[in-house]
Design an enzyme around this catalytic site. Structure first.
Site, short mmCIF file in Angstrom:
data_model
loop_
_atom_site.label_atom_id
_atom_site.label_comp_id
_atom_site.label_asym_id
_atom_site.label_seq_id
_atom_site.Cartn_x
_atom_site.Cartn_y
_atom_site.Cartn_z
N GLY A 196 0.77 -1.23 0.00
CA GLY A 196 0.00 0.00 0.00
C GLY A 196 0.80 1.29 0.00
CG ASP A 197 3.44 4.48 1.84
OD1 ASP A 197 3.74 5.02 0.76
OD2 ASP A 197 3.60 5.04 2.94
CG LEU A 198 6.79 -1.51 -2.27
CD1 LEU A 198 7.49 -1.80 -0.95
CD2 LEU A 198 6.47 -2.82 -2.99
#
Length: 289
Positions: A196-198
């Site tokens: 999700g926040d890679l």
């Protein structure tokens, strides 16, 4: 360096003394330190006096979902999580030493991310909302990716940016035009488990050269939105992408779609930092005017 109440909380809950504490970089949101704790050894602590009190609780949920997927991707173990003084949230994690990538590290990372994306849910979203950075992330469930992307990703961030004056209201017309085309733009995919926040700042390689991921904003979504974000700020090698594609090939045309997916992180960055990120958003949606 550590608040006295936080030191007491950790020592009492672990029944162990904190032998040393060294400040480390914790990003732009949290304060962070490496602790040496009696009977446990090194641990990574981050805390925040201003964020929402449940932010670290949601992070623990995300770390558990990633770990339970059993893809080989290393995820830090959670030691403690809680709140002190009513408004100081904290998260104590396993300390993982930073290492160097080996010859096969990037390939291994690509294959393991593909394995993560091969974990599927029944719908897009999650059973609870969480955070992207320090901003709330809405995860209401949808059976359709386009509706999820519009209602849970685009609209909350766009409204926030409009209310704070980051954009003129006229930009909504371009967004609405884009929304009408998305069903034809996005290829059909089952909901995949996403970090999700890679981006390049949320992974590293351990001393064995294995990939470690952290600071998630987990939900079930279209896997292409995750891959698009890895391209936005760089930090991922061609070997990583080749290995991923060998396991889970991407539909043709991704190069054109990725800028639309990246409207989400760009809107988040617009709301956090303003400036050039808003101009990037305007440049992408202008083609739909």
């Amino acid at each position: 360096m550590l608040p006295d109440s936080l030191q007491r909380e950790i020592a009492d809950k672990l029944d162990a003394s904190i032998e040393s504490a060294t400040r480390v970089s914790g990003g732009s949101i949290n304060e962070a330190a490496k602790l040496d704790i009696e009977k446990i050894g090194p641990a990574f602590l981050k805390w925040n006096r201003t964020a929402d009190p449940d932010m670290f609780e949601k992070e623990v949920t995300g770390l558990k979902l990633l770990r339970d997927a059993e893809t080989g991707l290393r995820v830090p173990d959670v030691i403690l999580q809680g709140t002190v003084d009513g408004n100081t949230g904290y998260l104590l994690l396993e300390f993982i030493e930073d290492g160097r990538p080996g010859i096969q590290s990037a390939q291994e990372f690509g294959e393991q991310l593909a394995a993560l994306h091969d974990h599927h849910g029944d719908s897009y979203g999650l059973d609870e909302d969480n955070y992207i950075g320090r901003l709330p992330q809405s995860n209401n469930r949808h059976n359709d990716w386009t509706n999820f992307f519009i209602d849970e990703r685009m609209e909350p961030q766009l409204r926030m940016a409009l209310e704070s004056g980051k954009f003129r209201s006229s930009i909504t017309g371009a967004f609405n035009n884009m929304y009408r085309e998305l069903d034809e733009i996005f290829p059909e995919e089952r909901p995949s488990l996403l970090h999700g926040d890679l981006w390049g700042g949320n992974y590293f390689y351990d001393t064995d050269g294995g990939p470690v991921i952290y600071d998630p904003a987990v939900y079930y979504g279209h896997r292409e939105i995750e891959l698009a974000f890895t391209h936005l700020f760089g930090g991922f090698s061609s070997a990583f992408y080749e290995a991923y594609d060998n396991v889970l090939p991407i539909e043709p045309g991704f190069g054109q779609r990725k800028e639309i997916y990246n409207l989400y992180p760009l809107l988040v960055h617009t709301n956090l930092f303003g400036g050039s990120y808003a101009r990037q958003v305007e440049g992408i949606v202008k083609q739909f005017e």
